[in-house]
Motif scaffolding. Structure first.
Motif, PDB file in Angstrom:
ATOM      1  N   VAL A 162      -7.186  -3.197  -0.514  1.00 51.12           N
ATOM      2  CA  VAL A 162      -6.842  -2.282  -1.599  1.00 51.12           C
ATOM      3  C   VAL A 162      -6.563  -3.025  -2.904  1.00 51.12           C
ATOM      4  O   VAL A 162      -7.004  -2.618  -3.972  1.00 51.12           O
ATOM      5  CB  VAL A 162      -5.613  -1.424  -1.204  1.00 51.12           C
ATOM      6  N   TYR A 163      -5.833  -4.129  -2.795  1.00 51.58           N
ATOM      7  CA  TYR A 163      -5.336  -4.748  -4.029  1.00 51.58           C
ATOM      8  C   TYR A 163      -6.046  -6.046  -4.419  1.00 51.58           C
ATOM      9  O   TYR A 163      -5.834  -6.540  -5.520  1.00 51.58           O
ATOM     10  CB  TYR A 163      -3.834  -5.014  -3.901  1.00 51.58           C
ATOM     11  N   TRP A 194      -3.150   3.866   7.175  1.00 52.77           N
ATOM     12  CA  TRP A 194      -1.882   4.304   6.602  1.00 52.77           C
ATOM     13  C   TRP A 194      -1.804   5.812   6.438  1.00 52.77           C
ATOM     14  O   TRP A 194      -0.752   6.352   6.102  1.00 52.77           O
ATOM     15  CB  TRP A 194      -1.688   3.661   5.219  1.00 52.77           C
ATOM     16  N   CYS A 210      -8.044   6.494  -1.301  1.00 49.39           N
ATOM     17  CA  CYS A 210      -6.605   6.794  -1.415  1.00 49.39           C
ATOM     18  C   CYS A 210      -6.105   6.653  -2.847  1.00 49.39           C
ATOM     19  O   CYS A 210      -5.268   7.421  -3.313  1.00 49.39           O
ATOM     20  CB  CYS A 210      -5.814   5.876  -0.497  1.00 49.39           C
ATOM     21  N   SER A 211      -6.636   5.643  -3.568  1.00 57.05           N
ATOM     22  CA  SER A 211      -6.075   5.350  -4.883  1.00 57.05           C
ATOM     23  C   SER A 211      -6.458   6.390  -5.927  1.00 57.05           C
ATOM     24  O   SER A 211      -5.952   6.345  -7.040  1.00 57.05           O
ATOM     25  CB  SER A 211      -6.513   3.957  -5.334  1.00 57.05           C
ATOM     26  N   HIS A 214      -3.062   8.116  -5.112  1.00 56.62           N
ATOM     27  CA  HIS A 214      -1.946   7.152  -5.045  1.00 56.62           C
ATOM     28  C   HIS A 214      -2.245   6.028  -6.037  1.00 56.62           C
ATOM     29  O   HIS A 214      -2.781   4.981  -5.673  1.00 56.62           O
ATOM     30  CB  HIS A 214      -1.801   6.622  -3.618  1.00 56.62           C
ATOM     31  N   PRO A 217       1.537   1.640  -6.456  1.00 53.49           N
ATOM     32  CA  PRO A 217       2.320   1.488  -5.226  1.00 53.49           C
ATOM     33  C   PRO A 217       3.781   1.865  -5.440  1.00 53.49           C
ATOM     34  O   PRO A 217       4.346   1.617  -6.513  1.00 53.49           O
ATOM     35  CB  PRO A 217       2.171   0.006  -4.880  1.00 53.49           C
ATOM     36  N   PHE A 218       4.353   2.469  -4.454  1.00 56.08           N
ATOM     37  CA  PHE A 218       5.773   2.850  -4.423  1.00 56.08           C
ATOM     38  C   PHE A 218       6.138   3.861  -5.508  1.00 56.08           C
ATOM     39  O   PHE A 218       7.308   3.980  -5.880  1.00 56.08           O
ATOM     40  CB  PHE A 218       6.686   1.616  -4.495  1.00 56.08           C
ATOM     41  N   VAL A 219       5.144   4.557  -6.054  1.00 51.33           N
ATOM     42  CA  VAL A 219       5.413   5.630  -7.012  1.00 51.33           C
ATOM     43  C   VAL A 219       4.792   6.895  -6.446  1.00 51.33           C
ATOM     44  O   VAL A 219       3.639   6.890  -6.008  1.00 51.33           O
ATOM     45  CB  VAL A 219       4.802   5.305  -8.391  1.00 51.33           C
ATOM     46  N   GLN A 220       5.587   7.982  -6.472  1.00 47.86           N
ATOM     47  CA  GLN A 220       5.073   9.240  -5.937  1.00 47.86           C
ATOM     48  C   GLN A 220       3.858   9.701  -6.738  1.00 47.86           C
ATOM     49  O   GLN A 220       3.734   9.403  -7.930  1.00 47.86           O
ATOM     50  CB  GLN A 220       6.160  10.314  -6.000  1.00 47.86           C
TER      51      GLN A 220
END
Lengths: 578, 276
Positions: A162-163, A194, A210-211, A214, A217-220
């Motif tokens: 992903v990153y 995931w 997904c991105s 999303h 990361p770690f943000v709703q």
């Protein structure tokens, strides 16, 4: 002959004990059995290994048996041969050494157990593994292996995928190394592991990426992700009127829960609405809405939006109260009863009476869950023809406002008078002359137009009277002048229950008259809606067991098109002013 | 000790676990979330947090049991709580999931947890059942004594077989040198050895002895008697090894799966918030 056999035994302290035996014999037998002159009672020795006998020139050893003996001569694997003093015959675990003759013995032999095969207990212990730890499989390696496998497969690889790996520019020329890190060449998108649950049906086209939702990361997931597509989604309440931040500023995902499998992402549950609407005064004190919690058992009677005075343009919500039924004043004269006469009605130019049914005027309109508007020309005009001149019966007036009608009359008769050829009996000769002749002089033209004005006004008086416009419309004279008429403005209701949604097409198995008492309606002011009891005969609340379980969303939307879009959020006007 | 773990302090940890379960189940029954129950509601996060804490705390037992005299709680407290809270975790984590399962890291963590608890339950069963069976089966003294007995019989066999033909003596040798107790993990667990050299020797010597007479027949008969006793003793030892193996084998699942679970749990928590 006499043979000295010297048994040597190594003691624990390293000293060697000897035991001499003098044996009288012809030949010296060696072996395990007790019948041998030299007894070798250890495992690995045959019952009879061989025999040592004198020959000319010395001693000779000859092996016995089938050749399975384990014999060596001075370390060499030979099983028979001459023996001299100092020779060592290895038999199994024993070494038999030829010593110089001693005393009366012609032959002297030293026997020593030099290759002991081990104690039975030690052998058994060495052979056996009685604890699981001895099996070569350890708990620690298993544990480390398992956690390493899981971390690699479900965290390290997804994070790299992903990153780190660049998904962009697939057409770019790449080195083999770059190719190997290109996710398109990998069998699996790492982050699929995931996913907490299948994405909802309408969003499945996003499932592989997904991105796209999303973003960080770690943000709703943020609302702008949703409004990228759903820009028009409107408020539930007007934020300028009601200060209800939990409704007006809530994140989309507060209500629209993704990854819940193939469940609709639109909330269907009754409690979602009833949590506020069963005690709405506590949420919005100044509300005019009645409380509701369950369609089957606690839903207020319908209050349709009724045109109570079309002249004044008044539309009011009026309760469908049996004792005080709403009256519609649309300024249109019409009765369903007359048109739905089971004997049929007369149609101009036809001998047969025609029996009408609802669909003759009310055409279904799937796009709007209801019916398209009734249009005079399409649905009424065949019978209610707008002709006005008996000598030209095919000529019809446009169905429009008074000015248009008057203009049309004047144009028609002016044109007729100036062109000539009119069939009107009492018209002057210039009007009735054969068309296409000479030009009219000024005097003739004035005469013709004078007739045309008069004819238009006469026709207008006929048209605006009961026979044509007045059949349906309220016509009033507005002055003493010619053609001073006006029609009362007409408002025809398009949606009686604009905050609800009723899909007629899904109720096609019922007859129209099951809900709408049109055949008996002899007044244009009748409101032909059914009361809620009619709906409740079939539909119940969410947990109904003997009715169709129906939640609020079956008829009501949450986001109302008539409010402003929810995003970007506009601050409450009251708060700003305050 | 196994009984005392369950009864410890008059079922204190059973009572605590039942109380936690009762609160969790009632909360789940009352809770009416938007949509389907899931781990992302306030109750979902609460149950998930509780379950995660329990998993880490239960795993800490592996550290705690290696320390002696540390902390206020006795090791028996830990063991008793480990059993009851571990079993209650099954319910708490299931409620946390809202009964939603799929092919993903989240359900993998759940499945590992179920396997860990299952293997632990087997361990508890093994500790309750097998020690009793072992003491019954051993009968005569400690395991060491029994091994001495076997070795002594091997020595006796050599002595008896000394004047018997080489083929018999070879069998006696094999019975001594090649007889093994236990072996691979599977062999220990099976409690048998289909290729036991001693059993093989007994069978063959018995056959061969039929052709003997006189002193040889006499020796062979004595040899068969000793070998038979040895085989019977070996069978009992192997059964004992089996019980011991069964008492240990579950740890080969319980420990590695617990460690794997800790990894999967960490990924579960991180990934849920990474893709919030």
């Amino acid at each position: 002959m006499q043979v000295l056999v010297r048994y040597l035994t190594k003691k624990r302290d390293g000293a060697i004990a000897t035991r001499d035996e003098l044996v009288g014999c012809e030949t010296v037998n060696l072996g395990r059995g007790t019948d041998n002159e030299v007894e070798l009672p250890a495992a690995g020795v045959l019952l009879h290994e061989g025999v040592l006998h004198k020959r000319e020139g010395g001693l000779f050893f000859e092996a016995e048996g089938d050749g399975s003996n384990n014999i060596s001569f001075d370390g060499k694997p030979i099983d028979s041969g001459s023996v001299k003093v100092g020779s060592v015959i290895g038999i199994g675990p024993y070494d038999v050494t030829v010593l110089p003759p001693e005393g009366e013995a012609e032959i002297a032999l030293a026997v020593e157990l030099v290759r002991p095969i081990g104690d039975a207990l030690e052998t058994l212990r060495a052979n056996s593994r009685t604890r699981l730890e001895q099996s070569g499989i350890g708990k620690r390696p298993l544990a480390w292996g398992a956690i390493a496998l899981i971390l690699l497969a479900f965290f390290v690889w997804p994070v790299i995928d992903v990153y780190v790996i660049d998904r962009a520019d697939p057409d770019l020329l790449k080195s083999p190394l770059e190719m190997s890190t290109d996710s398109e060449n990998w069998p699996l998108a790492g982050d699929l592991a995931w996913v907490t649950g299948p994405i909802s049906g309408p969003h499945k086209f996003l499932a592989q990426n997904c991105s796209s939702c999303h973003e960080r990361p770690f943000v709703q997931v943020q609302d702008d992700v949703c409004t990228d597509c759903h820009a028009e989604i409107a408020h539930h309440v007007d934020p300028k009127v009601h200060e209800l931040p939990e409704v007006t500023t809530a994140l989309c995902q507060t209500c629209h829960k993704e990854h819940q499998g193939n469940e609709p992402i639109i909330r269907q549950d009754q409690a979602f609405c009833s949590s506020c609407h069963e005690g709405l005064q506590d949420v919005a004190g100044d509300t005019k809405l009645a409380n509701v919690s369950n369609f089957g058992s606690n839903h207020p009677e319908f209050r349709p939006s009724v045109v109570t005075d079309a002249t004044a343009g008044t539309v009011e919500r009026v309760l469908l109260d049996t004792a005080n039924w709403p009256v519609e004043n649309s300024n249109l004269a019409f009765t369903h009863k007359k048109h739905l006469n089971p004997q049929g009605i007369l149609v101009p130019g036809q001998r047969e009476r025609r029996v009408m049914d609802c669909a003759d005027c009310h055409a279904s309109d799937d796009a709007d869950y209801g019916f398209s508007a009734v249009v005079m020309e399409d649905h009424c005009g065949e019978c209610h023809q707008l002709n006005f001149e008996p000598t030209v019966p095919t000529r019809l007036l446009p169905h429009g406002n008074v000015e248009t009608v008057v203009e049309s009359l004047r144009e028609f008769y002016g044109n007729l008078a100036l062109r000539g050829g009119a069939q009107v009996v009492d018209a002057p000769a210039v009007v009735r002359r054969r068309p296409g002749g000479r030009s009219l002089n000024e005097e003739e033209r004035l005469e013709a137009l004078d007739w045309a004005n008069k004819a238009a006004e006469d026709a207008g008086d006929r048209v605006f009277a009961k026979s044509v416009c007045g059949t349906c419309h309220e016509v009033t004279r507005t002055g003493d002048g010619p053609l001073d008429y006006s029609l009362a403005p007409v408002i025809v209701t398009d949606r009686w229950l604009p905050k609800g949604r009723f899909d007629h097409s899904r109720h096609s198995s019922s007859d129209c008259v099951d809900c709408h008492a049109a055949p008996d309606s002899d007044k244009a002011t009748d409101v032909l809606l059914p009361q809620i009891a009619t709906c409740q005969a079939c539909h119940g609340g969410e947990s109904a067991v003997d009715r169709v379980p129906s939640t609020c969303i079956a008829c009501h939307d949450f986001h109302f098109d008539f409010h402003q879009p929810m995003r970007p959020f506009v601050q409450n006007a009251h708060a700003e002013e305050g | 000790m196994h009984t005392s773990i369950l009864l410890f302090r008059n079922f204190r940890y059973l009572k605590i676990s039942v109380a936690i379960l009762a609160v969790s189940i009632i909360a789940y029954a009352i809770h009416d979330p938007l949509g389907k129950p899931n781990g992302g509601t306030w109750l979902g996060y609460t149950l998930g947090g509780l379950a995660a804490f329990l998993i880490v705390w239960l795993a800490w037992f592996g550290v705690r049991k290696r320390q002696y005299g540390v902390g206020k709680l006795l090791l028996e407290d830990w063991a008793s709580a480990h059993v009851y809270l571990g079993l209650s975790l099954l319910v708490i984590a299931t409620l946390h999931s809202g009964f939603q399962f799929g092919i993903n890291i989240h359900t993998l963590a759940y499945a590992l947890m179920v396997l860990v608890i299952g293997s632990g339950a087997f361990g508890l069963y093994a500790y309750m059942r097998y020690p009793r069976l072992r003491s019954v089966k051993r009968g005569e003294g400690s395991l060491g004594d029994v091994w001495e007995l076997v070795a002594g019989m091997s020595r006796d066999c050599y002595e008896i077989a000394r004047d018997l033909p080489d083929e018999v003596y070879g069998l006696v040798e094999a019975a001594d040198k090649k007889t093994r107790i236990g072996g691979s993990m599977w062999r220990q667990l099976s409690g048998t050895n289909p290729n036991c050299a001693s059993t093989n020797a007994l069978d063959q010597v018995r056959d061969l002895a039929e052709g003997y007479s006189g002193r040889e027949a006499d020796a062979a008969r004595r040899l068969v008697t000793v070998l038979a006793r040895k085989v019977e003793l070996l069978t009992r030892i192997r059964k004992d090894i089996q019980y011991k193996a069964l008492m240990d084998i579950w740890l080969y699942f319980h420990i590695p799966l617990s460690v794997a679970l800790l990894g999967a749990l960490a990924i579960h928590i991180i990934s849920v918030f990474l893709y919030w």
